[in-house]
Design a protein around this motif. Structure first.
Motif, PDB file in Angstrom:
ATOM      1  N   LEU A 106       0.847  -1.191   0.000  1.00 22.61           N
ATOM      2  CA  LEU A 106       0.000   0.000   0.000  1.00 22.61           C
ATOM      3  C   LEU A 106       0.880   1.237   0.000  1.00 22.61           C
ATOM      4  O   LEU A 106       2.002   1.213   0.514  1.00 22.61           O
ATOM      5  CB  LEU A 106      -0.904   0.010   1.239  1.00 22.61           C
ATOM      6  CG  LEU A 106      -1.687  -1.274   1.491  1.00 22.61           C
ATOM      7  CD1 LEU A 106      -2.265  -1.281   2.895  1.00 22.61           C
ATOM      8  CD2 LEU A 106      -2.779  -1.450   0.450  1.00 22.61           C
ATOM      9  N   ALA A 107       0.356   2.315  -0.549  1.00 17.56           N
ATOM     10  CA  ALA A 107       1.121   3.553  -0.618  1.00 17.56           C
ATOM     11  C   ALA A 107       1.012   4.303   0.703  1.00 17.56           C
ATOM     12  O   ALA A 107      -0.078   4.469   1.248  1.00 17.56           O
ATOM     13  CB  ALA A 107       0.610   4.429  -1.762  1.00 17.56           C
ATOM     14  N   LEU A 108       2.146   4.734   1.224  1.00 18.66           N
ATOM     15  CA  LEU A 108       2.181   5.529   2.444  1.00 18.66           C
ATOM     16  C   LEU A 108       2.803   6.883   2.146  1.00 18.66           C
ATOM     17  O   LEU A 108       3.744   6.991   1.357  1.00 18.66           O
ATOM     18  CB  LEU A 108       2.998   4.832   3.541  1.00 18.66           C
ATOM     19  CG  LEU A 108       2.548   3.443   4.005  1.00 18.66           C
ATOM     20  CD1 LEU A 108       3.424   2.970   5.159  1.00 18.66           C
ATOM     21  CD2 LEU A 108       1.089   3.458   4.425  1.00 18.66           C
ATOM     22  N   ALA A 109       2.280   7.906   2.799  1.00 21.12           N
ATOM     23  CA  ALA A 109       2.805   9.264   2.606  1.00 21.12           C
ATOM     24  C   ALA A 109       3.626   9.696   3.812  1.00 21.12           C
ATOM     25  O   ALA A 109       3.927  10.871   3.963  1.00 21.12           O
ATOM     26  CB  ALA A 109       1.655  10.245   2.378  1.00 21.12           C
ATOM     27  N   VAL A 110       3.982   8.749   4.675  1.00 20.14           N
ATOM     28  CA  VAL A 110       4.746   9.059   5.872  1.00 20.14           C
ATOM     29  C   VAL A 110       6.048   8.273   5.854  1.00 20.14           C
ATOM     30  O   VAL A 110       6.203   7.319   5.082  1.00 20.14           O
ATOM     31  CB  VAL A 110       3.941   8.725   7.148  1.00 20.14           C
ATOM     32  CG1 VAL A 110       2.736   9.636   7.272  1.00 20.14           C
ATOM     33  CG2 VAL A 110       3.493   7.264   7.136  1.00 20.14           C
ATOM     34  N   ALA A 111       6.974   8.684   6.686  1.00 19.60           N
ATOM     35  CA  ALA A 111       8.262   8.017   6.776  1.00 19.60           C
ATOM     36  C   ALA A 111       8.790   8.155   8.193  1.00 19.60           C
ATOM     37  O   ALA A 111       8.352   9.013   8.959  1.00 19.60           O
ATOM     38  CB  ALA A 111       9.251   8.599   5.765  1.00 19.60           C
ATOM     39  N   GLY A 196      -1.079   8.430  -0.151  1.00 23.60           N
ATOM     40  CA  GLY A 196      -1.277   8.441   1.294  1.00 23.60           C
ATOM     41  C   GLY A 196      -2.182   7.327   1.736  1.00 23.60           C
ATOM     42  O   GLY A 196      -2.738   6.593   0.951  1.00 23.60           O
ATOM     43  N   THR A 197      -2.338   7.221   3.057  1.00 22.69           N
ATOM     44  CA  THR A 197      -3.262   6.256   3.608  1.00 22.69           C
ATOM     45  C   THR A 197      -4.207   6.961   4.525  1.00 22.69           C
ATOM     46  O   THR A 197      -3.978   8.078   4.953  1.00 22.69           O
ATOM     47  CB  THR A 197      -2.517   5.162   4.395  1.00 22.69           C
ATOM     48  OG1 THR A 197      -1.825   5.779   5.471  1.00 22.69           O
ATOM     49  CG2 THR A 197      -1.540   4.419   3.518  1.00 22.69           C
ATOM     50  N   HIS A 198      -5.285   6.281   4.852  1.00 17.58           N
ATOM     51  CA  HIS A 198      -6.317   6.862   5.697  1.00 17.58           C
ATOM     52  C   HIS A 198      -6.023   6.512   7.141  1.00 17.58           C
ATOM     53  O   HIS A 198      -6.343   5.442   7.611  1.00 17.58           O
ATOM     54  CB  HIS A 198      -7.683   6.325   5.298  1.00 17.58           C
ATOM     55  CG  HIS A 198      -8.805   6.918   6.082  1.00 17.58           C
ATOM     56  ND1 HIS A 198      -9.167   8.231   5.981  1.00 17.58           N
ATOM     57  CD2 HIS A 198      -9.626   6.363   7.004  1.00 17.58           C
ATOM     58  CE1 HIS A 198     -10.180   8.461   6.782  1.00 17.58           C
ATOM     59  NE2 HIS A 198     -10.467   7.331   7.427  1.00 17.58           N
TER      60      HIS A 198
END
Length: 357
Positions: A106-111, A196-198
């Motif tokens: 899944l795509a994540l917008a955080v690190a 991003g993710t929810h």
């Protein structure tokens, strides 16, 4: 959202947790597949009856990893705590780890702060054929984008429902239906965001059923008509899938003792909707793969139904109408009126659906 919880292990092998999601028959990232076995196959996992928890994070070098655990309850508690704004240290026991897979599905917008930017780990010489997991392509319309659109409708039901006037649907027994107004995305609702993710739920980052080329909301246009489900004496058309055998576990849900009539509309209705309703009715005769029909709490007197099949997704409330999305209708959200037969079909599907524990 998790901050940087550390999964147990040696310092060099520590995983800094970013988020987690459930992969169970009743709850799984629908972007990965139309049903639970398909979602598991996207990760190369067998569809275990009890399901899995997926823990997504980075190692000390910044590499992306997905840790699969069989302690579903632990992951569910972590997600619930994060959703409530509470801290929770998600640290699965090593004995609960089923697999450590390179990459993220899944795509994540955080690190993770303080480590290199997210990247795929170097190939393991012992597993040359194992490619890192990567999110499905959601840049163009297709199955993944269609399922994300259905996710968003379920999440924002009231906003989408408010755009539909019941007067646009044909009354039961009427000869036709008026074309409803185009269904634009509700104000403030963004299009699909593959980056991003929810929240802590990660995988079900639900985008709207928007047109991907413009970011504007979906519409029920392109000649599609609001459809009312009317009685039809014909048999259900099309089987949609075979029964899923999950380690010999019995099929979940109970099929109704009396089948409702097949919902259909007048001959001028949208052929894609007629096909979806027929295939959904076919699920009552032949159990589909587990997870194709899911039921979730909506309010005291209703459930939200999510039904998927080859090339289509349907979101419905058992006390209201349904919305259909089709692979062959990019960006379109097609409303289906209740009529006289749809309520019975929805009730029957709800009785056979899998539900969150």
């Amino acid at each position: 959202m998790a901050a940087t919880d550390e999964v147990t292990g040696a310092e060099d092998d520590a995983l800094y947790v970013l988020t987690a999601v459930l992969l169970t028959p009743a709850q799984f990232p629908s972007v990965l597949g139309d049903d639970y076995p398909e979602a598991c196959a996207a990760l190369g996992m067998e569809p275990a009856p009890q399901g899995y928890g997926l823990v997504l994070g980075q190692d000390g070098e910044g590499a992306r990893w997905t840790v699969v655990v069989d302690d579903v309850s632990l992951v569910a508690v972590a997600i619930a705590s994060w959703d409530c704004g509470m801290e929770y240290d998600l640290s699965p026991d090593e004995r609960a780890v089923v697999a450590a897979l390179p990459g993220w599905p899944l795509a994540l917008a955080v690190a993770t702060p303080g480590v290199p930017a997210p990247h795929d780990p170097a190939p393991d010489p012992e597993f040359q054929d194992q490619r890192p997991l990567s999110p499905p392509d959601t840049e163009s319309w297709g199955p993944a984008q269609r399922r994300l659109g259905a996710d968003e409708i379920a999440l924002q039901w009231a906003a989408w429902r408010a755009q539909i006037d019941d007067a646009d649907f044909a009354l039961p027994g009427a000869g036709g239906a008026e074309n409803p107004e185009s269904t634009e995305a509700p104000e403030g609702m963004a299009g699909p965001d593959p980056e991003g993710t929810h929240g802590s739920q990660g995988g079900d980052d639900s985008g709207s059923g928007s047109r991907t080329d413009s970011g504007t909301g979906s519409r029920a246009g392109s000649g599609a008509t609001g459809q009312s489900a009317a009685d039809d004496d014909g048999a259900a058309g099309g089987n949609a899938g075979t029964a899923a055998a999950l380690g010999g576990a019995p099929a979940q849900g109970t099929a109704p003792t009396e089948e409702p009539p097949v919902p259909s509309a007048d001959t001028g209705s949208h052929p894609g909707i007629k096909r979806v309703l027929a295939e959904a009715h076919g699920y009552l005769d032949r159990q589909p793969p587990v997870g194709r029909v899911r039921s979730a709490f909506a309010h005291e007197n209703a459930r939200t139904l999510r039904v998927d099949g080859p090339g289509w997704s349907m979101v419905a409330r058992t006390d209201d109408i349904a919305f259909v999305l089709l692979d062959e209708e990019p960006g379109e959200v097609l409303p289906v009126g209740r009529g006289s037969a749809l309520p019975a079909l929805l009730d029957a599907l709800d009785r056979m659906a899998v539900r969150p524990a």
